[in-house]
Scaffold this active site. Structure first.
Site, PDB file in Angstrom:
ATOM      1  N   LYS A  46      26.589  40.972  15.841  1.00  0.00           N
ATOM      2  CA  LYS A  46      27.043  41.956  14.849  1.00  0.00           C
ATOM      3  C   LYS A  46      28.172  42.839  15.410  1.00  0.00           C
ATOM      4  O   LYS A  46      28.396  42.870  16.631  1.00  0.00           O
ATOM      5  CB  LYS A  46      25.840  42.797  14.397  1.00  0.00           C
ATOM      6  CG  LYS A  46      24.782  41.971  13.658  1.00  0.00           C
ATOM      7  CD  LYS A  46      23.660  42.860  13.112  1.00  0.00           C
ATOM      8  CE  LYS A  46      22.610  42.037  12.381  1.00  0.00           C
ATOM      9  NZ  LYS A  46      21.526  42.883  11.814  1.00  0.00           N
TER      10      LYS A  46
ATOM     11  N   TYR B 183      23.766  39.433   2.754  1.00  0.00           N
ATOM     12  CA  TYR B 183      22.534  40.220   2.775  1.00  0.00           C
ATOM     13  C   TYR B 183      22.054  40.557   1.354  1.00  0.00           C
ATOM     14  O   TYR B 183      21.368  41.563   1.155  1.00  0.00           O
ATOM     15  CB  TYR B 183      22.743  41.500   3.583  1.00  0.00           C
ATOM     16  CG  TYR B 183      22.614  41.300   5.087  1.00  0.00           C
ATOM     17  CD1 TYR B 183      21.413  40.883   5.667  1.00  0.00           C
ATOM     18  CD2 TYR B 183      23.675  41.547   5.948  1.00  0.00           C
ATOM     19  CE1 TYR B 183      21.276  40.721   7.037  1.00  0.00           C
ATOM     20  CE2 TYR B 183      23.556  41.378   7.326  1.00  0.00           C
ATOM     21  CZ  TYR B 183      22.346  40.967   7.866  1.00  0.00           C
ATOM     22  OH  TYR B 183      22.209  40.806   9.227  1.00  0.00           O
TER      23      TYR B 183
ATOM     24  N   PHE C 108      18.881  50.876   2.421  1.00  0.00           N
ATOM     25  CA  PHE C 108      19.858  50.755   3.503  1.00  0.00           C
ATOM     26  C   PHE C 108      20.975  49.755   3.201  1.00  0.00           C
ATOM     27  O   PHE C 108      21.854  49.522   4.041  1.00  0.00           O
ATOM     28  CB  PHE C 108      19.159  50.371   4.817  1.00  0.00           C
ATOM     29  CG  PHE C 108      18.368  49.080   4.767  1.00  0.00           C
ATOM     30  CD1 PHE C 108      18.989  47.852   4.907  1.00  0.00           C
ATOM     31  CD2 PHE C 108      16.993  49.110   4.580  1.00  0.00           C
ATOM     32  CE1 PHE C 108      18.265  46.671   4.869  1.00  0.00           C
ATOM     33  CE2 PHE C 108      16.258  47.927   4.538  1.00  0.00           C
ATOM     34  CZ  PHE C 108      16.893  46.704   4.680  1.00  0.00           C
TER      35      PHE C 108
ATOM     36  N   ASN D 137      21.834  46.747  15.329  1.00  0.00           N
ATOM     37  CA  ASN D 137      20.872  46.066  16.197  1.00  0.00           C
ATOM     38  C   ASN D 137      21.390  44.749  16.778  1.00  0.00           C
ATOM     39  O   ASN D 137      20.614  43.850  17.070  1.00  0.00           O
ATOM     40  CB  ASN D 137      19.533  45.883  15.464  1.00  0.00           C
ATOM     41  CG  ASN D 137      19.666  45.041  14.208  1.00  0.00           C
ATOM     42  OD1 ASN D 137      20.750  44.592  13.868  1.00  0.00           O
ATOM     43  ND2 ASN D 137      18.556  44.831  13.526  1.00  0.00           N
TER      44      ASN D 137
ATOM     45  N   HIS E 227      21.891  39.054  14.377  1.00  0.00           N
ATOM     46  CA  HIS E 227      21.131  38.522  13.242  1.00  0.00           C
ATOM     47  C   HIS E 227      20.580  37.158  13.616  1.00  0.00           C
ATOM     48  O   HIS E 227      21.215  36.421  14.372  1.00  0.00           O
ATOM     49  CB  HIS E 227      22.032  38.357  12.006  1.00  0.00           C
ATOM     50  CG  HIS E 227      21.469  37.412  10.980  1.00  0.00           C
ATOM     51  ND1 HIS E 227      20.521  37.800  10.064  1.00  0.00           N
ATOM     52  CD2 HIS E 227      21.681  36.084  10.762  1.00  0.00           C
ATOM     53  CE1 HIS E 227      20.196  36.751   9.313  1.00  0.00           C
ATOM     54  NE2 HIS E 227      20.885  35.696   9.719  1.00  0.00           N
TER      55      HIS E 227
ATOM     56  N   GLU F 257      22.642  29.760   5.436  1.00  0.00           N
ATOM     57  CA  GLU F 257      23.512  30.670   6.186  1.00  0.00           C
ATOM     58  C   GLU F 257      24.543  29.903   7.015  1.00  0.00           C
ATOM     59  O   GLU F 257      25.689  30.350   7.155  1.00  0.00           O
ATOM     60  CB  GLU F 257      22.655  31.577   7.073  1.00  0.00           C
ATOM     61  CG  GLU F 257      21.804  32.546   6.243  1.00  0.00           C
ATOM     62  CD  GLU F 257      20.838  33.363   7.079  1.00  0.00           C
ATOM     63  OE1 GLU F 257      20.807  33.191   8.321  1.00  0.00           O
ATOM     64  OE2 GLU F 257      20.102  34.186   6.494  1.00  0.00           O
TER      65      GLU F 257
HETATM   66  P1  ATP Z   1      18.607  40.221  10.376  1.00  0.00           P
HETATM   67  O1  ATP Z   1      18.360  39.703   8.955  1.00  0.00           O
HETATM   68  O2  ATP Z   1      19.953  40.904  10.531  1.00  0.00           O
HETATM   69  O3  ATP Z   1      18.365  39.152  11.401  1.00  0.00           O
HETATM   70  P2  ATP Z   1      15.947  41.326  10.458  1.00  0.00           P
HETATM   71  O4  ATP Z   1      15.560  40.034   9.807  1.00  0.00           O
HETATM   72  O5  ATP Z   1      15.305  41.684  11.747  1.00  0.00           O
HETATM   73  O6  ATP Z   1      17.524  41.349  10.696  1.00  0.00           O
HETATM   74  P3  ATP Z   1      15.944  42.588   7.860  1.00  0.00           P
HETATM   75  O7  ATP Z   1      14.748  43.252   7.305  1.00  0.00           O
HETATM   76  O8  ATP Z   1      16.332  41.241   7.321  1.00  0.00           O
HETATM   77  O9  ATP Z   1      15.753  42.540   9.453  1.00  0.00           O
HETATM   78  O10 ATP Z   1      17.166  43.598   7.709  1.00  0.00           O
HETATM   79  C1  ATP Z   1      18.503  43.150   7.786  1.00  0.00           C
HETATM   80  C2  ATP Z   1      19.294  44.153   8.605  1.00  0.00           C
HETATM   81  O11 ATP Z   1      19.381  45.372   7.849  1.00  0.00           O
HETATM   82  C3  ATP Z   1      18.665  44.587   9.928  1.00  0.00           C
HETATM   83  O12 ATP Z   1      18.895  43.693  10.986  1.00  0.00           O
HETATM   84  C4  ATP Z   1      19.332  45.917  10.150  1.00  0.00           C
HETATM   85  O13 ATP Z   1      20.684  45.763  10.617  1.00  0.00           O
HETATM   86  C5  ATP Z   1      19.353  46.488   8.734  1.00  0.00           C
HETATM   87  N1  ATP Z   1      18.150  47.260   8.448  1.00  0.00           N
HETATM   88  C6  ATP Z   1      16.915  46.789   8.142  1.00  0.00           C
HETATM   89  N2  ATP Z   1      16.045  47.783   7.911  1.00  0.00           N
HETATM   90  C7  ATP Z   1      16.750  48.930   8.056  1.00  0.00           C
HETATM   91  C8  ATP Z   1      16.426  50.305   7.956  1.00  0.00           C
HETATM   92  N3  ATP Z   1      15.184  50.732   7.624  1.00  0.00           N
HETATM   93  N4  ATP Z   1      17.406  51.206   8.165  1.00  0.00           N
HETATM   94  C9  ATP Z   1      18.675  50.810   8.478  1.00  0.00           C
HETATM   95  N5  ATP Z   1      19.043  49.532   8.591  1.00  0.00           N
HETATM   96  C10 ATP Z   1      18.100  48.600   8.401  1.00  0.00           C
HETATM   97 MG    MG Z   2      16.534  39.300   8.079  1.00  0.00          MG
END
Ligand code: ATP
Ligand code: MG
Length: 142
Positions: free
Chosen positions: A11, A51, A59, A114, A117, A128
């Site tokens: 990211k 997304y 968020f 974070n 992804h 994807e």
């Molecule tokens: P990713 O899909 O990016 O691999 P993930 O599967 O661990 O991450 P998801 O729940 O799919 O988590 O959320 C997608 C992304 O949205 C997260 O990786 C993070 O960057 C952001 N995100 C998720 N939850 C929050 C939150 N509560 N506050 C801020 N950002 C969030």
């Molecule tokens: Mg995810």
């Protein structure tokens, strides 16, 4: 492709901080093979579509802003059981909750910023991978 490939994105937080090389080396050391890679600066439409499953979440707008804040690095990675293996390797969404030695524990700044992804299912890995790459790279989908 089911089972052996997954889609990852380094990211904009991690890519912009020059952590891409370390993250790729970390994953290669765990047996992941880079099958395809590119560097691109997502548009809001692209980040929003990628997304879209989170469209109704509070968020979502902030996530799109973050994902368009600079270049990122999508990659197709190969390994046996790639989806589950990569989810384990990256750790929990919030680095504060991620296990020691995971990419997010090592390199993420916050729950939003974070670092990386990873696809969460074989079906999403195929979807994807096709979002970022062509048929020449998504070899397992043939
Ligand atoms: P990713 O899909 O990016 O691999 P993930 O599967 O661990 O991450 P998801 O729940 O799919 O988590 O959320 C997608 C992304 O949205 C997260 O990786 C993070 O960057 C952001 N995100 C998720 N939850 C929050 C939150 N509560 N506050 C801020 N950002 C969030
Ligand atoms: Mg995810």
């Amino acid at each position: 492709m089911a089972g052996t490939q997954t889609l990852t994105i380094i990211k904009p937080d991690a890519f912009g901080a020059g952590k891409a090389g370390k993250i790729v080396a970390h994953l290669e050391a765990q047996g992941f093979v880079v099958r395809a890679a590119r560097v691109m600066h997502l548009t809001a439409a692209q980040a929003g579509e990628f997304y879209a499953v989170h469209r109704e979440r509070p968020f979502y707008q902030s996530l799109v802003t973050f994902m368009t804040s600079g270049p990122c690095m999508p990659m197709i990675l190969e390994k046996e059981g790639a989806v589950a293996a990569l989810r384990k390797a990256i750790g929990a969404t919030d680095p504060a909750e991620a296990e020691a030695g995971t990419v997010r524990k090592l390199y993420a700044e916050s729950k939003e910023r974070n670092a990386i992804h990873a696809s969460d299912s074989d079906d999403n890995a195929v979807r994807e991978a096709r979002f970022f790459f062509g048929e020449a790279e998504v070899i397992g989908a043939r």
